[in-house]
Design an enzyme around this catalytic site. Structure first.
Site, PDB file in Angstrom:
ATOM      1  CE1 TYR A 130      36.580  19.386 -11.167  1.00 28.05           C
ATOM      2  CE2 TYR A 130      38.221  19.942  -9.421  1.00 28.05           C
ATOM      3  CZ  TYR A 130      36.995  19.160  -9.951  1.00 28.05           C
ATOM      4  OH  TYR A 130      37.368  17.613  -9.542  1.00 28.05           O
ATOM      5  CB  SER A 174      36.376  18.164  -6.079  1.00 25.93           C
ATOM      6  OG  SER A 174      37.782  18.320  -6.108  1.00 25.93           O
TER       7      SER A 174
END
Ligand SMILES: NC(=O)c1ccc[n+]([C@@H]2O[C@H](COP(=O)([O-])OP(=O)(O)OC[C@H]3O[C@@H](n4cnc5c(N)ncnc54)[C@H](O)[C@@H]3O)[C@@H](O)[C@H]2O)c1
Length: 251
Positions: A154, A141
């Site tokens: 995350y 990400s």
């Protein structure tokens, strides 16, 4: 290599993973969809087969469970041959203030986004070593490059995935296996739309697109194209790299 290659795509039942299944199918690879959501995996497999691609769904597989991963990889091996391409795409995301992250939420995030790819890699690497050829792409990400408020667990999981990528690349390069990471940024998928609907994006998708140098949200196909390149023979000399696909939001 002229023999057909089999690729495992985790989380292939939705969004980016679905686009990767279609793209690799168009490029002539057979794809095995491993997804927790059996119905979604079967639906994408049917779509891909209707285009003439060789695809099988292995639904109900939670990547954070080693026994389920090992069993699914063995079923792929028996039905489609050894997977010499692995795309670790399955992931979960959540928005939570740092002080509201509980041990359970932290552990679950790392289990799916980091431990899952580790299990998958350990399950497929022996076949790749035997073949003297392998390709692994880890979908991380852009938030692991930039940081992201309210996503500490995350971001930590995705930054760990980039670390796993770099270390594995050094160790497995001599065996003919490349390991790279594609960190998507701001790609329009069910995951991102749900974050928008719940007010976590700090504006609409359209607001963000207006601030993105390329002036649009990413498309799942953008990530699929980068992944397809990295698993190709052309990318033989590229390993341990982080190829951002984010419209210029992170450079
Ligand atoms: N959409 C974005 O803008 C964006 C940005 C950065 C990173 N990513 C990453 O890209 C990947 C795909 O994201 P997406 O937007 O397509 O998400 P999505 O929610 O649309 O799809 C994720 C898929 O993974 C599957 N999955 C989730 N947990 C699983 C588990 N434990 N075991 C097996 N399958 C599981 C889901 O069933 C689903 O089919 C994720 O790793 C995500 O973190 C997406």
């Amino acid at each position: 290599m002229s023999v057909r290659r089999t690729a495992i795509v985790t989380g292939g039942g939705s969004g980016i993973g679905r686009a990767i299944v279609h793209r690799l199918g168009a490029d002539g690879l057979a794809t095995a969809i491993l997804d927790r959501n059996a119905e979604a995996a079967e639906k994408v497999a049917e779509e891909a087969r209707s285009k003439g691609y060789e695809t099988e769904a292995f639904g109900g597989v939670d990547v954070s469970d080693r026994a389920q991963v090992d069993d699914a990889v063995q079923r792929v091996r028996e039905s489609m041959g050894p997977a010499l391409v692995l795309v670790n795409n399955a992931g979960i995301a959540e928005f939570k203030k740092f002080m509201n992250v509980t041990d359970e939420l932290w552990d679950r995030m790392l289990a799916v986004n980091l431990t899952g790819p580790y299990y998958l890699c350990q399950a497929v690497v022996p076949d790749m070593v035997e073949a003297g050829w392998g390709r692994i792409v880890n979908i991380s990400s852009s938030s692991a490059q930039s940081g992201q408020a309210f996503q500490t667990h995350y971001v930590a999981s995705k930054a760990g995935l980039i670390g796993l990528t770099k270390a594995m690349a050094l160790e497995l390069g001599p065996a003919g296996i490349t390991v790279n990471s594609v960190p998507p940024g701001f790609v329009e998928t069910p995951l991102l739309r749900s974050a928008e609907e719940r007010g976590f994006l700090g504006g609409s998708l359209e607001d963000h697109a207006a601030r993105t140098p390329v002036r649009r949200p990413g498309r799942p196909e953008d990530i699929a194209a980068a992944t397809a390149f990295l698993v190709s023979d052309d990318a033989e000399y590229i390993t341990g790299q982080v190829l951002g696909v984010n419209g210029g939001r992170n450079t």
